[in-house]
Design an enzyme around this catalytic site. Sequence first.
Site, PDB file in Angstrom:
ATOM      1  N   LYS A 186       0.858  -1.182   0.000  1.00 40.01           N
ATOM      2  CA  LYS A 186       0.000   0.000   0.000  1.00 40.01           C
ATOM      3  C   LYS A 186       0.894   1.231   0.000  1.00 40.01           C
ATOM      4  O   LYS A 186       2.013   1.189   0.520  1.00 40.01           O
ATOM      5  CB  LYS A 186      -0.864   0.036   1.270  1.00 40.01           C
ATOM      6  CG  LYS A 186      -2.107   0.891   1.123  1.00 40.01           C
ATOM      7  CD  LYS A 186      -3.241   0.067   0.537  1.00 40.01           C
ATOM      8  CE  LYS A 186      -4.491   0.870   0.345  1.00 40.01           C
ATOM      9  NZ  LYS A 186      -5.614  -0.005  -0.036  1.00 40.01           N
ATOM     10  N   SER A 222     -12.612   1.379 -10.228  1.00 46.11           N
ATOM     11  CA  SER A 222     -12.842   0.048  -9.668  1.00 46.11           C
ATOM     12  C   SER A 222     -14.015   0.061  -8.683  1.00 46.11           C
ATOM     13  O   SER A 222     -14.373  -0.979  -8.132  1.00 46.11           O
ATOM     14  CB  SER A 222     -11.570  -0.451  -8.970  1.00 46.11           C
ATOM     15  OG  SER A 222     -11.154   0.475  -7.987  1.00 46.11           O
TER      16      SER A 222
HETATM   17  N1  PHE Z   1      -7.493   0.354  -3.392  1.00 47.21           N
HETATM   18  C1  PHE Z   1      -8.310  -0.744  -3.806  1.00 47.21           C
HETATM   19  C2  PHE Z   1      -8.154  -1.912  -2.822  1.00 47.21           C
HETATM   20  O1  PHE Z   1      -7.658  -1.746  -1.751  1.00 47.21           O
HETATM   21  C3  PHE Z   1      -8.044  -1.140  -5.251  1.00 47.21           C
HETATM   22  C4  PHE Z   1      -6.659  -1.628  -5.607  1.00 47.21           C
HETATM   23  C5  PHE Z   1      -6.369  -2.982  -5.525  1.00 47.21           C
HETATM   24  C6  PHE Z   1      -5.665  -0.812  -6.071  1.00 47.21           C
HETATM   25  C7  PHE Z   1      -5.134  -3.495  -5.896  1.00 47.21           C
HETATM   26  C8  PHE Z   1      -4.411  -1.317  -6.426  1.00 47.21           C
HETATM   27  C9  PHE Z   1      -4.149  -2.648  -6.349  1.00 47.21           C
HETATM   28  O2  PHE Z   1      -8.565  -3.014  -3.064  1.00 47.21           O
END
Ligand code: PHE
Length: 351
Positions: A79, A148
């Site tokens: 992250k 997303s």
């Molecule tokens: N931030 C979102 C999550 O926590 C989407 C995400 C997933 C972004 C994977 C990047 C990589 O799921």
Amino acid sequence: MIESLLREWSGETVIVRHDRPTGAWILIAIHSTRLGPAGGGTRIKSYPNLQAALQDVFRLAEGMTYKFAGPGMPYGGGKAVIALPGDFDPQARPALLRRYGALVHQLGGLFFTGPDVGTSSADMDIIAETGAPYVFGRTQAGSGAGSSGPATALGVFTGIQVACEHLFGEPSLRGRRVLVQGTGSVGGSLIEYLRAAGAQVLFSEVDKGAIHRFRDELGLQFVSPEAVYTMECDILAPCALGGVLNANTIPRLKCRAVVGGANNQLADAKDAERLQARNILYAPDYVVNVGGAMFLLGVETQGWTQERVEQEVVESVRRALREVFELAATEGIPTDAAARQIAGQRLSATE
Ligand code: PHE
């Protein structure tokens, strides 16, 4: 304090960059690369101090490890947090994003990223200028998969159906009271799914424009932010920030289950037990909010169609959450412990 945070974190590596031109802190936490390169969204916001930002990025990265391991996706947990100074000048944002992209690029694939709280597909377009090919979720015009949010919401919606099946013996949402906290890209799409399924939707929000849209235009019942934790409902769906389930809120909840899209809903590990003791069914956040990751990676690395994404998200959340609820019930443990146990098995199977 920062020293003990670093020492006690279960992850592998953290990259810390002080962005001199803006005073922002760029933090990239690599929790685990055991199953593959570490991925996770980029969160941009202000924090009271560096320690709070580190704490957030550590827990979020750990959540990503479980998120990928649960459904057997070949990625590790990571992250990024960009902690903005209080006096941040929005004009400085594009250049900051490009410097951040260059850092991601330098890591050479150890870490890949996408949108999260405080970042959009348009931001990913800018980050990708310097960060490609490690940046997912650009706009469709920028040849990315786009937002997303809707796919994440579909997984949360599926999770709510599974919770109803568990609690009431049938997955139907007709007439069920669902309180959605936060109407951003995930919460807003979730509301659409819920309305189409005949649920009675209540919502809470702080943004005036969004309150107007959902209350005055769609006619949904608005719940003030202070009333969220005492409002009677079947399902509470946190879709805003983390830490909302804590020693202060859990004793007051009047819901049967918590199923939402926000990451890190539990303020700390004890809160899973607090929910269990109150007989409130908790769907672990990383189990039901995996849809966003599946969408970004499915579309951009596997060439999945929208239809294929939806099918994978629904099937995988349904299977995973049923397994979590069953294991928790047979072992008499909190659902969060059950989910960690299942993800932990996947992680140790590859050792
Ligand atoms: N931030 C979102 C999550 O926590 C989407 C995400 C997933 C972004 C994977 C990047 C990589 O799921």
